[in-house]
Motif scaffolding. Structure first.
Motif, PDB file in Angstrom:
ATOM      1  N   GLU A 252       0.832  -1.210   0.000  1.00  0.00           N
ATOM      2  CA  GLU A 252       0.000   0.000   0.000  1.00  0.00           C
ATOM      3  C   GLU A 252       0.866   1.259   0.000  1.00  0.00           C
ATOM      4  N   LEU A 253       2.020   1.160   0.635  1.00  0.00           N
ATOM      5  CA  LEU A 253       2.970   2.263   0.657  1.00  0.00           C
ATOM      6  C   LEU A 253       4.330   1.747   0.232  1.00  0.00           C
ATOM      7  N   GLN A 254       5.140   2.634  -0.321  1.00  0.00           N
ATOM      8  CA  GLN A 254       6.499   2.252  -0.682  1.00  0.00           C
ATOM      9  C   GLN A 254       7.472   3.314  -0.195  1.00  0.00           C
ATOM     10  N   GLU A 255       8.654   2.854   0.171  1.00  0.00           N
ATOM     11  CA  GLU A 255       9.659   3.771   0.701  1.00  0.00           C
ATOM     12  C   GLU A 255      10.315   4.552  -0.432  1.00  0.00           C
ATOM     13  N   LEU A 256      10.499   5.838  -0.210  1.00  0.00           N
ATOM     14  CA  LEU A 256      11.210   6.681  -1.161  1.00  0.00           C
ATOM     15  C   LEU A 256      12.670   6.761  -0.738  1.00  0.00           C
ATOM     16  N   LYS A 257      13.561   6.432  -1.645  1.00  0.00           N
ATOM     17  CA  LYS A 257      14.984   6.429  -1.308  1.00  0.00           C
ATOM     18  C   LYS A 257      15.725   7.466  -2.142  1.00  0.00           C
ATOM     19  N   PHE A 258      16.572   8.220  -1.451  1.00  0.00           N
ATOM     20  CA  PHE A 258      17.317   9.290  -2.101  1.00  0.00           C
ATOM     21  C   PHE A 258      18.799   9.145  -1.800  1.00  0.00           C
ATOM     22  N   GLU A 259      19.593   9.844  -2.577  1.00  0.00           N
ATOM     23  CA  GLU A 259      21.050   9.828  -2.355  1.00  0.00           C
ATOM     24  C   GLU A 259      21.381  10.338  -0.958  1.00  0.00           C
ATOM     25  N   HIS A 260      20.662  11.384  -0.540  1.00  0.00           N
ATOM     26  CA  HIS A 260      20.883  11.960   0.779  1.00  0.00           C
ATOM     27  C   HIS A 260      19.706  11.578   1.696  1.00  0.00           C
ATOM     28  N   GLU A 261      20.031  10.963   2.803  1.00  0.00           N
ATOM     29  CA  GLU A 261      19.007  10.429   3.698  1.00  0.00           C
ATOM     30  C   GLU A 261      18.220  11.529   4.394  1.00  0.00           C
ATOM     31  N   LEU A 262      16.929  11.260   4.596  1.00  0.00           N
ATOM     32  CA  LEU A 262      16.064  12.212   5.291  1.00  0.00           C
ATOM     33  C   LEU A 262      16.025  11.917   6.791  1.00  0.00           C
ATOM     34  N   ALA A 263      15.675  12.958   7.551  1.00  0.00           N
ATOM     35  CA  ALA A 263      15.517  12.817   8.997  1.00  0.00           C
ATOM     36  C   ALA A 263      14.534  13.877   9.469  1.00  0.00           C
ATOM     37  N   ILE A 264      14.100  13.754  10.737  1.00  0.00           N
ATOM     38  CA  ILE A 264      13.216  14.774  11.310  1.00  0.00           C
ATOM     39  C   ILE A 264      13.960  15.628  12.334  1.00  0.00           C
ATOM     40  N   THR A 265      15.233  15.307  12.550  1.00  0.00           N
ATOM     41  CA  THR A 265      16.053  16.059  13.498  1.00  0.00           C
ATOM     42  C   THR A 265      17.511  15.958  13.073  1.00  0.00           C
ATOM     43  N   GLN A 266      18.311  16.920  13.489  1.00  0.00           N
ATOM     44  CA  GLN A 266      19.738  16.896  13.172  1.00  0.00           C
ATOM     45  C   GLN A 266      20.491  15.911  14.064  1.00  0.00           C
ATOM     46  N   ASN A 267      19.865  15.462  15.113  1.00  0.00           N
ATOM     47  CA  ASN A 267      20.459  14.454  15.991  1.00  0.00           C
ATOM     48  C   ASN A 267      20.133  13.071  15.439  1.00  0.00           C
ATOM     49  N   SER A 268      21.142  12.327  15.074  1.00  0.00           N
ATOM     50  CA  SER A 268      20.924  11.038  14.408  1.00  0.00           C
ATOM     51  C   SER A 268      20.727   9.878  15.387  1.00  0.00           C
ATOM     52  N   ASN A 269      20.834  10.131  16.690  1.00  0.00           N
ATOM     53  CA  ASN A 269      20.764   9.058  17.677  1.00  0.00           C
ATOM     54  C   ASN A 269      19.349   8.855  18.206  1.00  0.00           C
ATOM     55  N   MET A 270      18.380   8.764  17.296  1.00  0.00           N
ATOM     56  CA  MET A 270      16.987   8.551  17.681  1.00  0.00           C
ATOM     57  C   MET A 270      16.757   7.069  17.982  1.00  0.00           C
ATOM     58  N   ALA A 271      16.013   6.798  19.041  1.00  0.00           N
ATOM     59  CA  ALA A 271      15.738   5.410  19.403  1.00  0.00           C
ATOM     60  C   ALA A 271      14.482   5.333  20.255  1.00  0.00           C
ATOM     61  N   VAL A 272      14.005   4.106  20.464  1.00  0.00           N
ATOM     62  CA  VAL A 272      12.914   3.845  21.399  1.00  0.00           C
ATOM     63  C   VAL A 272      13.551   3.324  22.681  1.00  0.00           C
ATOM     64  N   TYR A 273      13.235   3.964  23.802  1.00  0.00           N
ATOM     65  CA  TYR A 273      13.849   3.606  25.078  1.00  0.00           C
ATOM     66  C   TYR A 273      12.809   3.100  26.071  1.00  0.00           C
ATOM     67  N   LEU A 274      13.207   2.110  26.869  1.00  0.00           N
ATOM     68  CA  LEU A 274      12.431   1.669  28.017  1.00  0.00           C
ATOM     69  C   LEU A 274      13.075   2.317  29.251  1.00  0.00           C
ATOM     70  N   LEU A 275      12.270   3.038  30.026  1.00  0.00           N
ATOM     71  CA  LEU A 275      12.775   3.799  31.163  1.00  0.00           C
ATOM     72  C   LEU A 275      12.194   3.256  32.466  1.00  0.00           C
ATOM     73  N   TYR A 276      13.028   3.194  33.498  1.00  0.00           N
ATOM     74  CA  TYR A 276      12.536   2.820  34.823  1.00  0.00           C
ATOM     75  C   TYR A 276      13.536   3.314  35.860  1.00  0.00           C
ATOM     76  N   GLN A 277      13.067   3.467  37.087  1.00  0.00           N
ATOM     77  CA  GLN A 277      13.938   3.871  38.177  1.00  0.00           C
ATOM     78  C   GLN A 277      14.700   2.657  38.707  1.00  0.00           C
ATOM     79  N   LYS A 278      15.979   2.865  38.985  1.00  0.00           N
ATOM     80  CA  LYS A 278      16.852   1.760  39.365  1.00  0.00           C
ATOM     81  C   LYS A 278      16.316   0.977  40.553  1.00  0.00           C
ATOM     82  N   GLN A 279      15.847   1.686  41.589  1.00  0.00           N
ATOM     83  CA  GLN A 279      15.401   0.989  42.798  1.00  0.00           C
ATOM     84  C   GLN A 279      14.133   0.180  42.569  1.00  0.00           C
ATOM     85  N   ARG A 280      13.329   0.546  41.557  1.00  0.00           N
ATOM     86  CA  ARG A 280      12.091  -0.185  41.281  1.00  0.00           C
ATOM     87  C   ARG A 280      12.363  -1.556  40.658  1.00  0.00           C
ATOM     88  N   TYR A 281      13.562  -1.750  40.104  1.00  0.00           N
ATOM     89  CA  TYR A 281      13.893  -3.029  39.485  1.00  0.00           C
ATOM     90  C   TYR A 281      13.934  -4.150  40.513  1.00  0.00           C
TER      91      TYR A 281
END
Length: 303
Positions: A252-281
Motif C-alpha cells: 500500500e505504501l512504498q519507501e522513497l529512497k534518495f542519495e541523501h538520507e532524510l531525517a526529522i532532526t539533526q540528531n541522528s541518535n533517535m531510538a525507542v527507550y524503556l525507562l525505569y527507576q533503578k530501585q524499582r527493578y
C-alpha cells in the motif's frame, strides 16, 4: 505524637477533602483523626488546613507540606513493597506509560503475552505522546521515542526510531517520483505532530542541513490516520519504520529512497527507550516486565 500516622491522616484529608471521609478510610472516629491532625499542626507551629462546615482546603504552607509528605509516604511505600515482595511471585498493579503508536502496534500485543505468564500482575497502561517524569507521574515503566533522557532513570535502548519517507503508488503515478530530496518541497506533506510540534523533513547535503518540507495537507499525532491518508494518495508521509511495516509489506505504501538520507532532526541518535527507576527493578513485577519486554524486543529485532 505518632507523626507518621498524623502525616497519613493529614494526606488523606487533603485527598478526600473531608475529615469524615478520611476517618472512614482508616476506620477511626473523625474526632480522633481531627485531633491527630491538630496535634501535627501544633507540633509544626503552622496552620496546614482551612476548615469550614462544608470544605477543607490547604493553606499556602499546607500545600508545601503536603507535597513533601507525599514524597515521603510514596518512598516509604516503595521501601515496604521492596521488602514485602523480595523473592516473591510478581504481583500487584504495574503502571506502564507508552507513546501511542508504539503502544498500539507493538507494546499491547506483548503485554497480552506477559499477562498469560504473570496472571497476578494487574496491568495499568496509559498511552500518551506527552512527555513525563517517572517520579512525578507515578509510573513504573515508560517507553518513549527520542533520545536517552537526562533524568536519573535507567534507559534501555529497544530499537531504532528513525523516520523514513513513504507514499502510495497512486500518489507517485499522479504527481511523479521525486528524483532527489530537494524536490520534496513541491510535494504534499502529511506531518506527524510530536509534543514539540510537527516534525519537519530535513536533509543533509555537503555538511549542511536543509528543510525540504513540502506544503502540509494534514498534521496529526495519530499515525494510523496519517498512514491511511498516505495510502489514499493524499501526500508523502515521514514516519517510523516499525509503524509502517505492515503497509510496506502489503505494498500500500512504498519507501522513497534518495542519495541523501532524510531525517526529522539533526540528531541522528533517535531510538525507542524503556525507562525505569533503578530501585524499582528490585520489585518482582517491575523486574519481570523489564526483562520480558527487553528480551522480546531484541528477539523481534534480530529476526
Amino acid at each position: 505524637m505518632d507523626q507518621l500516622r498524623a502525616m497519613r491522616y493529614f494526606s488523606k484529608v487533603v485527598e478526600t477533602g473531608s475529615f469524615t471521609k478520611a476517618a472512614k478510610m482508616f476506620n477511626v472516629p473523625p474526632s480522633s483523626l481531627s485531633r491527630r491532625v491538630a496535634d501535627l499542626e501544633k507540633n509544626l507551629g503552622a496552620t496546614l488546613l482551612k476548615r469550614s462546615t462544608r470544605i477543607v482546603k490547604l493553606t499556602e504552607v499546607g500545600q508545601i507540606y503536603y507535597n513533601d509528605v507525599q514524597q515521603i509516604l510514596n518512598q516509604l511505600e516503595q521501601s515496604n513493597e521492596h521488602v514485602r515482595s523480595y523473592q516473591t511471585t510478581p504481583m500487584g498493579r504495574l503502571r506502564i506509560s507508552s507513546m501511542v503508536g508504539f503502544g498500539e502496534k507493538i507494546l499491547l500485543p506483548l503485554l497480552d503475552e506477559f499477562s498469560e505468564l504473570y496472571p497476578e500482575v494487574v496491568l495499568d497502561v496509559s498511552l500518551s505522546d506527552e512527555l513525563l517524569t517517572l517520579r512525578r507521574d507515578d509510573v513504573d515503566i515508560a517507553i518513549r521515542g527520542g533520545y536517552a533522557p537526562n533524568e536519573r532513570v535507567l534507559a534501555i535502548r529497544l530499537m531504532d526510531n528513525g523516520f523514513i519517507p513513504v507514499s502510495s503508488p497512486g500518489y507517485l503515478k499522479k504527481h511523479g517520483v521525486p528524483n532527489n530530496a530537494m524536490e520534496l518541497t513541491r510535494h504534499n506533506g502529511l506531518y506527524f505532530k510530536a509534543p514539540t510540534g510537527p516534525t519537519p523533513w530535513l536533509c543533509r547535503v555537503d555538511e549542511q542541513w536543509h528543510d525540504v518540507s513540502g506544503p502540509a495537507v494534514a498534521i496529526s499525532n495519530n499515525g494510523s490516520w496519517l498512514a491511511k491518508k498516505a495510502c489514499n494518495g493524499e501526500g508523502i508521509l515521514m514516519s517510523t519504520r516499525w509503524a509502517l511495516d505492515s503497509y510496506l509489506e502489503s505494498g500500500e505504501l512504498q519507501e522513497l529512497k534518495f542519495e541523501h538520507e532524510l531525517a526529522i532532526t539533526q540528531n541522528s541518535n533517535m531510538a525507542v527507550y524503556l525507562l525505569y527507576q533503578k530501585q524499582r527493578y528490585l520489585v518482582p513485577k517491575v523486574k519481570a516486565a523489564v526483562d520480558f519486554l527487553v528480551e522480546r524486543m531484541r528477539q523481534s529485532s534480530s529476526t
